[in-house]
Design a protein around this motif. Structure first.
Motif, PDB file in Angstrom:
ATOM      1  N   THR A 145       1.021  -1.315   0.158  1.00 36.85           N
ATOM      2  CA  THR A 145      -0.056   0.073  -0.034  1.00 36.85           C
ATOM      3  C   THR A 145       0.917   1.137   0.028  1.00 36.85           C
ATOM      4  OG1 THR A 145      -0.309   0.484   2.345  1.00 36.85           O
ATOM      5  CG2 THR A 145      -1.679  -1.278   1.623  1.00 36.85           C
ATOM      6  N   PRO A 146       0.247   2.581  -0.367  1.00 37.92           N
ATOM      7  CA  PRO A 146       1.103   3.543  -0.247  1.00 37.92           C
ATOM      8  C   PRO A 146       1.630   3.892   1.123  1.00 37.92           C
ATOM      9  CG  PRO A 146      -1.019   4.147  -1.558  1.00 37.92           C
ATOM     10  CD  PRO A 146      -0.961   2.478  -0.777  1.00 37.92           C
ATOM     11  N   LEU A 147       1.114   3.160   2.108  1.00 37.16           N
ATOM     12  CA  LEU A 147       1.456   3.483   3.726  1.00 37.16           C
ATOM     13  C   LEU A 147       2.431   2.619   4.091  1.00 37.16           C
ATOM     14  CD1 LEU A 147      -1.921   4.441   5.153  1.00 37.16           C
ATOM     15  CD2 LEU A 147      -0.032   5.985   4.333  1.00 37.16           C
ATOM     16  N   GLU A 148       3.008   1.749   3.052  1.00 40.89           N
ATOM     17  CA  GLU A 148       3.945   0.675   3.436  1.00 40.89           C
ATOM     18  C   GLU A 148       5.074   1.303   4.246  1.00 40.89           C
ATOM     19  OE1 GLU A 148       6.914  -2.974   1.668  1.00 40.89           O
ATOM     20  OE2 GLU A 148       5.041  -2.118   0.475  1.00 40.89           O
ATOM     21  N   THR A 149       5.502   0.752   5.501  1.00 42.23           N
ATOM     22  CA  THR A 149       6.446   1.374   6.474  1.00 42.23           C
ATOM     23  C   THR A 149       7.326  -0.101   6.831  1.00 42.23           C
ATOM     24  OG1 THR A 149       5.148   2.897   7.087  1.00 42.23           O
ATOM     25  CG2 THR A 149       7.006   2.436   8.421  1.00 42.23           C
ATOM     26  N   GLU A 150       8.813  -0.049   6.793  1.00 44.08           N
ATOM     27  CA  GLU A 150       9.432  -0.947   7.067  1.00 44.08           C
ATOM     28  C   GLU A 150      10.022  -0.566   8.453  1.00 44.08           C
ATOM     29  OE1 GLU A 150      12.685  -3.363   4.621  1.00 44.08           O
ATOM     30  OE2 GLU A 150      13.977  -1.683   5.457  1.00 44.08           O
ATOM     31  N   ILE A 151       9.827  -1.392   9.556  1.00 47.16           N
ATOM     32  CA  ILE A 151      10.285  -1.234  10.905  1.00 47.16           C
ATOM     33  C   ILE A 151      11.657  -1.870  11.161  1.00 47.16           C
ATOM     34  CG2 ILE A 151       9.525  -1.438  13.229  1.00 47.16           C
ATOM     35  CD1 ILE A 151       7.746   0.329  11.622  1.00 47.16           C
TER      36      ILE A 151
END
Length: 249
Positions: free
Chosen positions: A32-38
């Motif tokens: 998704t456009p909100l993909e976030t790698e932690i």
């Protein structure tokens, strides 16, 4: 400690690591456009019997890392080997079975079941895996309660114990299946200084007597310095991995 409370002999190679992370990555909202790698490519190994602290500022990814190591969440990149088994592509049932027999959990809040006596809480990891309630099972639970100094409280409800005592029950529960890996998430964070020290000493002693690897998340630098090794996580990156110079006594 009694024979029933001794470490299990699983047949696994004692020289092999309990845990190995190889370029481990974890992202949320993937695709998704909100993909976030932690977590950004974490590589680390934990040996049998090693007592390691995981430290870092709030928001650094410690809880995410612990959830992935505990097989509560799957990585999105890299690999996690538990007792030599690659886990990234395991089915849910396989992941649950491996977690149940290989990992013990101790949380900041003990999560004991108030409706059941202390002994039943200690036995719970075996009971939820379908074990039959037998005299031998009860004896194993009582041996662990004796090891943590709470045998006299076996038939009390958890709410009849102090916070420190309840956390000691939680440690006995985590050790019941004799797991090769124990994960402790801020296990002393909700306790006063004396109770916190008692719980830490118990974890340390259990580590030495059972031979399990322990990974403990803590914000307390004093406790971290009593571990064998300190992993420092900042913004999802492992920025340092150093042995403690002076081993605890």
């Amino acid at each position: 400690m009694s024979e029933s409370a001794q470490p299990s002999r699983s047949g696994a190679d004692p020289a092999s690591p309990v845990l190995r992370l190889d370029g481990l990555r974890k992202s949320y909202q993937v695709g998704t456009p909100l993909e976030t790698e932690i977590l950004h490519g974490i590589s680390v190994t934990l040996a049998r019997g090693e007592f390691t602290a995981l430290v870092g500022p709030s928001g650094s990814g410690k809880t995410t890392m612990l959830n992935v190591i505990g097989l509560l969440d799957a990585p999105t990149g890299g690999e996690l080997y538990l007792l030599g088994t690659p886990t990234r592509t395991l089915e849910d049932a396989e992941r649950t079975a491996l977690r149940g027999r290989s990992i013990g959990f101790v949380f900041q809040f003990h999560h004991l079941i108030q409706a059941f006596p202390v002994l039943d809480n200690v036995l719970m990891p075996a009971l939820v895996q379908g074990a039959r309630r037998t005299r031998e099972l009860d004896a194993q639970g009582m041996a662990l309660l004796d090891a943590v100094g709470l045998a006299a409280h076996a038939h009390k409800r958890p709410n009849e114990l102090s916070g420190g005592q309840q956390q000691r029950v939680a440690i006995a529960r985590a050790l019941f299946t004799r797991p090769p890996l124990v994960l402790a998430d801020e296990p002393t964070g909700n306790l006063d200084t004396r109770s916190a020290d008692d719980v830490f000493v118990l974890l340390r002693r259990s580590n030495r007597e059972f031979g399990c690897a322990v990974l403990v998340v803590t914000h307390d630098p004093r406790l971290a310095q009593r571990c064998d090794r300190i992993l420092n996580l900042v913004d999802g990156n492992l920025v340092s991995d150093q042995p403690v110079v002076q081993a605890p006594t």
